[in-house]
Design an enzyme around this catalytic site. Structure first.
Site, PDB file in Angstrom:
ATOM      1  CG  HIS A  92     -54.398 -98.109 -41.344  1.00 35.88           C
ATOM      2  ND1 HIS A  92     -54.915 -98.427 -40.103  1.00 35.88           N
ATOM      3  CD2 HIS A  92     -55.347 -97.366 -41.958  1.00 35.88           C
ATOM      4  CE1 HIS A  92     -56.110 -97.865 -39.985  1.00 35.88           C
ATOM      5  NE2 HIS A  92     -56.410 -97.222 -41.104  1.00 35.88           N
TER       6      HIS A  92
HETATM    7  P1  TYD Z   1     -57.312 -93.356 -41.416  1.00 31.26           P
HETATM    8  O1  TYD Z   1     -57.182 -93.954 -40.056  1.00 31.26           O
HETATM    9  O2  TYD Z   1     -56.218 -93.643 -42.386  1.00 31.26           O
HETATM   10  O3  TYD Z   1     -58.704 -93.761 -42.072  1.00 31.26           O
HETATM   11  P2  TYD Z   1     -59.335 -95.203 -42.384  1.00 31.26           P
HETATM   12  O4  TYD Z   1     -58.526 -96.226 -41.688  1.00 31.26           O
HETATM   13  O5  TYD Z   1     -60.716 -95.163 -41.855  1.00 31.26           O
HETATM   14  O6  TYD Z   1     -59.349 -95.371 -43.852  1.00 31.26           O
HETATM   15  O7  TYD Z   1     -57.486 -91.774 -41.258  1.00 31.26           O
HETATM   16  C1  TYD Z   1     -57.777 -90.945 -42.364  1.00 31.26           C
HETATM   17  C2  TYD Z   1     -57.413 -89.509 -41.998  1.00 31.26           C
HETATM   18  O8  TYD Z   1     -58.237 -89.052 -40.917  1.00 31.26           O
HETATM   19  C3  TYD Z   1     -55.967 -89.343 -41.539  1.00 31.26           C
HETATM   20  O9  TYD Z   1     -55.426 -88.216 -42.212  1.00 31.26           O
HETATM   21  C4  TYD Z   1     -56.022 -89.035 -40.093  1.00 31.26           C
HETATM   22  C5  TYD Z   1     -57.440 -88.557 -39.842  1.00 31.26           C
HETATM   23  N1  TYD Z   1     -57.971 -89.079 -38.563  1.00 31.26           N
HETATM   24  C6  TYD Z   1     -58.043 -88.251 -37.474  1.00 31.26           C
HETATM   25  O10 TYD Z   1     -57.647 -87.071 -37.511  1.00 31.26           O
HETATM   26  N2  TYD Z   1     -58.554 -88.740 -36.281  1.00 31.26           N
HETATM   27  C7  TYD Z   1     -58.978 -90.028 -36.170  1.00 31.26           C
HETATM   28  O11 TYD Z   1     -59.445 -90.448 -35.080  1.00 31.26           O
HETATM   29  C8  TYD Z   1     -58.882 -90.886 -37.324  1.00 31.26           C
HETATM   30  C9  TYD Z   1     -59.329 -92.327 -37.256  1.00 31.26           C
HETATM   31  C10 TYD Z   1     -58.376 -90.376 -38.496  1.00 31.26           C
END
Ligand code: TYD
Length: 177
Positions: A92
């Site tokens: 993303h």
């Molecule tokens: P995401 O940012 O997509 O993870 P990554 O980039 O590390 O693969 O987040 C995954 C899930 O975690 C999403 O449902 C939202 C949640 N999340 C939070 O609640 N707080 C946060 O600070 C982060 C980074 C994610």
């Protein structure tokens, strides 16, 4: 466990040779940095920051102060751990978020794409941070066993700041130029 499906970006980096020879490709691939030296790498999307280190025979210490060692005020800290072999994270972009990523343990790769260039970093030292500026698409992969990825962020979690769709990200990244 099977790996997550690759995003268009990760897939494109895997097909580097083809991408480089394709005249319509917007990606100029930059080779990975030497994982032992973490020098800043060519495309200049992300920046390696050398964090302060207090060597000690009892064990080394590194500290990070917001606005001093990272170019933003730290509003949030999160970490990735227990990442299964072959899994990838990220996939993303962010509109306004600055992040500093540190390999607290083990190693992993980060691919950055700003819509024009792409670059790959290997993080494997707890005294190197990778600064990721806003409007950057990222993929994290090749996690070693026991890797811990620490992320310092400039804003609280806000799903509205995310680009989850690569084409939407690319469109806005190009509009901004
Ligand atoms: P995401 O940012 O997509 O993870 P990554 O980039 O590390 O693969 O987040 C995954 C899930 O975690 C999403 O449902 C939202 C949640 N999340 C939070 O609640 N707080 C946060 O600070 C982060 C980074 C994610």
């Amino acid at each position: 466990m099977s790996a997550a499906p690759y995003s268009p970006l990760a897939q494109r980096l895997r097909e580097t040779a083809t991408a480089m020879s394709r005249p319509d490709s917007h990606l100029r691939f930059v080779p990975p940095i030497d994982p032992g030296s973490a020098t800043e790498n060519g495309a200049g999307i992300g920046k390696i920051i050398h964090l302060p280190r207090v060597p000690d025979p009892r064990g080394n210490l590194t500290f990070i102060e917001g606005d001093r060692h990272v170019p933003f005020d730290i509003k949030r800290v999160y970490y990735l751990y227990d990442v299964p072999g072959g899994a990838s994270r990220g996939g993303h972009g962010h509109r306004n978020l600055h992040q500093l990523v540190v390999a607290m343990a083990g190693s992993f790769d980060i691919i950055l794409d700003n819509g024009e260039d792409a670059e790959r970093f290997t993080l494997n030292r707890s005294y190197y941070g990778l600064h990721i500026p806003p409007m950057t698409w990222r993929e994290l992969e090749n996690f070693s066993s026991g890797a811990v990825c620490l992320v310092l962020a400039s804003e609280h979690y806000d799903e509205r700041d995310y680009f989850r769709d690569y084409d939407a990200f690319l469109h806005e990244a190009r509009e901004g130029r």
